[in-house]
Design a protein around this motif. Sequence first.
Motif, PDB file in Angstrom:
ATOM      1  N   ALA A 149     -20.830  37.810  12.846  1.00  0.00           N
ATOM      2  CA  ALA A 149     -22.019  38.286  12.133  1.00  0.00           C
ATOM      3  C   ALA A 149     -22.488  37.268  11.099  1.00  0.00           C
ATOM      4  CB  ALA A 149     -21.726  39.630  11.468  1.00  0.00           C
ATOM      5  N   GLY A 175     -26.730  41.840  10.358  1.00  0.00           N
ATOM      6  CA  GLY A 175     -26.783  42.793  11.467  1.00  0.00           C
ATOM      7  C   GLY A 175     -27.442  42.192  12.697  1.00  0.00           C
ATOM      8  N   ASP A 224     -31.894  42.160   7.152  1.00  0.00           N
ATOM      9  CA  ASP A 224     -30.550  42.374   7.696  1.00  0.00           C
ATOM     10  C   ASP A 224     -30.128  41.211   8.587  1.00  0.00           C
ATOM     11  OD1 ASP A 224     -28.121  43.481   8.437  1.00  0.00           O
ATOM     12  OD2 ASP A 224     -28.998  44.980   9.789  1.00  0.00           O
TER      13      ASP A 224
END
Length: 147
Positions: free
Chosen positions: A58, A20, A17
């Motif tokens: 992000a 994230g 991820d």
Amino acid sequence: MGDFDAVLKHWGPVEADYTGYGSLVLTRLFTEHPETQKLFPKFVGIPQGELASSSAVADHGATVLKKLGELLKAKGNHAAILKPLANSHATKHKIPINNFKLISEVIVKVFAEKAGLDAAGQQGLRNVMSKVIADLEASYKELGFTG
């Protein structure tokens, strides 16, 4: 090699991820050190309350962590990875070396809280980043950038 392995054994959640974790890292960097947000022209206008939901933040965080992953997996043999990074950050982006120290500590905190990075991994990451930053600083000096 111990430092690299101590970090890499906790790298799976991050690798699964990047976006994230990247969002968490940059949001925290900009929150704890608001002056750093000014170094990213495309993020200057984003209010702090909107950082965590920004896909641009992000995505850039993911880029940072992917590069960190490359550096970790190189296990100290990182000159070929670091030279272009140093060049762009010194000559194009003009990022002072202290900012790498700030983001390193934020990464350690986020990974400890969210990826289960244990005490040995935290110290290992600090040791690795200290060496990476020293090498970046040497490249900065070669380029004549004292930021």
